[in-house]
Design a protein around this motif. Sequence first.
Motif, mmCIF file in Angstrom:
data_model
loop_
_atom_site.group_PDB
_atom_site.id
_atom_site.type_symbol
_atom_site.label_atom_id
_atom_site.label_comp_id
_atom_site.label_asym_id
_atom_site.label_seq_id
_atom_site.Cartn_x
_atom_site.Cartn_y
_atom_site.Cartn_z
ATOM 1 N N GLU A 1 0.846 -1.197 0.000
ATOM 2 C CA GLU A 1 0.000 0.000 0.000
ATOM 3 C C GLU A 1 0.884 1.251 0.000
ATOM 4 O O GLU A 1 2.041 1.202 0.398
ATOM 5 N N SER A 2 0.313 2.361 -0.413
ATOM 6 C CA SER A 2 1.104 3.587 -0.525
ATOM 7 C C SER A 2 1.444 4.143 0.852
ATOM 8 O O SER A 2 0.688 3.973 1.822
ATOM 9 N N TYR A 3 2.590 4.815 0.919
ATOM 10 C CA TYR A 3 2.999 5.457 2.170
ATOM 11 C C TYR A 3 1.951 6.454 2.623
ATOM 12 O O TYR A 3 1.603 6.506 3.812
ATOM 13 N N GLU A 4 1.440 7.246 1.686
ATOM 14 C CA GLU A 4 0.487 8.306 2.025
ATOM 15 C C GLU A 4 -0.776 7.732 2.665
ATOM 16 O O GLU A 4 -1.290 8.273 3.661
ATOM 17 N N HIS A 5 -1.266 6.624 2.113
ATOM 18 C CA HIS A 5 -2.486 6.021 2.659
ATOM 19 C C HIS A 5 -2.234 5.458 4.057
ATOM 20 O O HIS A 5 -3.055 5.660 4.968
#
Length: 301
Positions: free
Chosen positions: A61-65
């Motif tokens: 999963e993305s870092y931002e999420h």
Amino acid sequence: MMSDIKQCFTSRFVGGVMMEADFSQLEVIGLAILSEDKQLRQDILDGKDMHCVSASWVSGESYEHIKERVDAGDKKYIAMRQAAKQPRFELQYGAGAPTIAKNNGWPLSKAQDYIKRYYERYPEVKGWQDMVSAVVEGTAKLTNETTPSGDIIKRGYFKSITGRRYVFKQFESKGTRFDPKTKKRVPREPSFSPTQLKNYPVQGFATGDIVPEVLGRLRRVLTENNLSDKVLLVNTVHDSVLFDVDVKAIREMSYSIDGIALFIKNVMELAPQFMEERFGVKIDLPLKVDVKYGESWQETK
């Protein structure tokens, strides 16, 4: 076990408090300074949550999420972030893919992918680690020691930016290697520990150079302000310092608990200045300190 030990640390003063001052990510910052890795430095300056970065590598999963969900208090993602701490620390401290896979219950391919992602993001960390290994190998000399199998052990050296001299010795290697001369598999030759080569200079710089330098300065400043018998330096654990504070005595001197906490924080955050004065080492990354206090070490918050 550590929780039980912390619970036992209570103030010797009636009504006193235990206070812990903890450097934030000191060993990560130490690695960034030593390796001069541009991306690691930028991540620190940008305030990246390193464990959320690791969680993104592990989960896909993305870092931002992940960061958004952690900040929102999502228990699933908080647990995901917590679980991602171990492999990152293990890798920084020199563990290889088999060890990381075993300790985290991963297939070997997942650990290998994790290591690949780490060094793709921080290539100069890998370059620095390889340099340390090359220096140690290049300075290695035979000793009169032998392995249990009878092979002669070598010792090699590495000198840090503060002048600290690290001595490494070889250990007996596991497994076998193919000998092109005899066309047979033979025991591997003794080798230096990758864990020691990667880990010792970083921990030595962070907790062997920076923390003791700060401790000496703290003691001096506390003495100069007539606080050394009221704000006692009682322990250190890695990058944190523990104090026993006589609340009644400091209040009689017109100090508050929060005032002492800020006092300690301000002195410790002068660490870059202290290191340049003592060793000529420039630290241009922030060394932030978090200070907590409570009735016992366990209850500091």
